[in-house]
Design a protein around this motif. Structure first.
Motif, short mmCIF file in Angstrom:
data_model
loop_
_atom_site.label_atom_id
_atom_site.label_comp_id
_atom_site.label_asym_id
_atom_site.label_seq_id
_atom_site.Cartn_x
_atom_site.Cartn_y
_atom_site.Cartn_z
N GLY A 34 0.79 -1.22 0.00
CA GLY A 34 0.00 0.00 0.00
C GLY A 34 0.83 1.28 0.00
N SER A 35 0.11 2.40 -0.02
CA SER A 35 0.75 3.72 -0.03
C SER A 35 1.49 3.96 1.29
N GLY A 36 2.71 4.48 1.18
CA GLY A 36 3.51 4.75 2.37
C GLY A 36 4.11 3.52 3.00
N GLU A 37 4.14 2.42 2.28
CA GLU A 37 4.69 1.16 2.79
C GLU A 37 5.79 0.64 1.87
N ALA A 38 6.56 -0.30 2.40
CA ALA A 38 7.59 -0.98 1.61
C ALA A 38 7.71 -2.40 2.12
N GLY A 39 8.18 -3.30 1.25
CA GLY A 39 8.24 -4.71 1.61
C GLY A 39 9.66 -5.24 1.67
N VAL A 40 9.90 -6.10 2.63
CA VAL A 40 11.19 -6.80 2.76
C VAL A 40 10.97 -8.25 2.34
N LEU A 41 11.74 -8.70 1.38
CA LEU A 41 11.56 -10.05 0.85
C LEU A 41 12.42 -11.04 1.64
N TYR A 42 11.78 -12.14 2.03
CA TYR A 42 12.48 -13.24 2.70
C TYR A 42 12.46 -14.45 1.77
N LYS A 43 13.64 -14.86 1.33
CA LYS A 43 13.76 -16.02 0.43
C LYS A 43 14.03 -17.29 1.25
N THR A 44 13.08 -18.17 1.23
CA THR A 44 13.19 -19.39 2.03
C THR A 44 14.36 -20.25 1.59
N PHE A 45 14.59 -20.34 0.28
CA PHE A 45 15.68 -21.18 -0.23
C PHE A 45 16.79 -20.33 -0.86
N GLY A 46 16.84 -19.08 -0.50
CA GLY A 46 17.82 -18.21 -1.16
C GLY A 46 18.59 -17.32 -0.23
N GLY A 47 18.80 -17.69 1.01
CA GLY A 47 19.64 -16.89 1.90
C GLY A 47 18.90 -16.03 2.89
N GLY A 48 17.60 -16.18 2.98
CA GLY A 48 16.85 -15.44 4.00
C GLY A 48 16.51 -14.02 3.59
#
Length: 271
Positions: free
Chosen positions: A30-44
């Motif tokens: 949403g607006s004013g937000e950002a996401g942090v990606l967590y890769k289960t099989f790719g280094g966290g």
């Protein structure tokens, strides 16, 4: 016709699976937000890339996205701290803060979603205790509120400098003293104000008296100069001049009967 259900069942199962996978893979930030990606099989946690911005994203269904608010937020705090002489003071304040956008992945990896309780609140409380402990209740109540606000901001910002959090402002909204201390300070301030007013009246009266003395001295000096300049010759000439003007009047009778000690004629006249 009998084989149709056998063919349709795998298709239905495949569609359902695809739908579930798509639902798990679709992320809307949403607006004013950002996401942090967590890769289960790719280094966290992904820390070497910019966070995921606003809008629609597709990620692998086995990965996860943690959404953070990156707009400025406000924290309200009521803190009980001790002054320099050991009295308990209550401070109502607030802080404006936000996570550092580029370091959002590092923030999530090191502090997590509860970073407010883990670092910001402890930092503000520690800075408030340190700063308020330098001042007396009287200073906190009357003249030093802006100073302690600035000092708390500087010290808190220093603590949060390497915590991937940006502190924008610290506001001290109210300082509450024990009632007896507050009353004593108010009495003292009132007495000081009355003393200043009395001193002002004294200074004003003294200046007015000095002004009158200067004016009186000036008049005295002027009269002294004038008296010194009025010689017998000048007085005699003035008297003759007055006699001539009086004699020129058609309705006047002038009788000169001599002169006084000053050398001026004594004039009797009537209309």
């Amino acid at each position: 016709m009998e084989r149709l259900p056998k063919i349709a069942l795998p298709i239905i199962i495949t569609v359902v699976v695809l739908f579930v996978l798509l639902a798990k893979s679709a992320i809307t930030i949403g607006s004013g937000e950002a996401g942090v990606l967590y890769k289960t099989f790719g280094g966290g946690v992904v820390t070497d890339e910019a966070p995921m911005g606003e809008g629609f994203h597709i990620v692998a269904p086995w990965n996860k996205v943690y959404v953070y608010e990156v707009r400025q937020q406000e924290l309200f705090e009521k803190m009980r701290v001790l002054s320099s002489n050991g009295l308990e003071i209550q401070i109502d304040g607030s802080a404006w803060y936000q996570p550092v956008y580029e370091d959002l992945g590092k923030l999530h990896q090191t502090l997590g979603e509860n970073y407010l309780q883990r670092v910001i609140q402890p930092a503000i409380r520690s800075a408030a205790r340190s700063v308020v402990g330098r001042y007396t209740p009287e200073q906190l109540y009357s003249t030093k509120r802006d100073a302690i606000q600035d000092e708390i901001f500087v010290e808190t910002k220093k603590i949060l400098e390497k915590q991937y959090v940006q502190l924008n402002e610290v506001l001290v909204r109210d300082v509450t003293l024990p009632p007896t201390i507050k009353e004593a300070i108010e009495r003292k301030l009132k007495q000081e104000q009355e003393s200043l007013e009395y001193e002002f009246r004294l200074v004003t009266a003294e200046k007015e008296a000095e002004k009158q003395r200067i004016e009186a001295q000036g008049k005295a000096d002027a009269n002294k100069i004038l008296s010194a300049s009025l010689t017998d010759k000048i007085l005699q000439d003035k008297g003759i001049e007055a006699t001539m003007k009086l004699s020129e009047s058609p309705n006047s009778k002038v009788i000169v009967i001599g002169s006084g000690d000053s050398g001026l004629p004594i004039i009797l006249g009537n209309q």
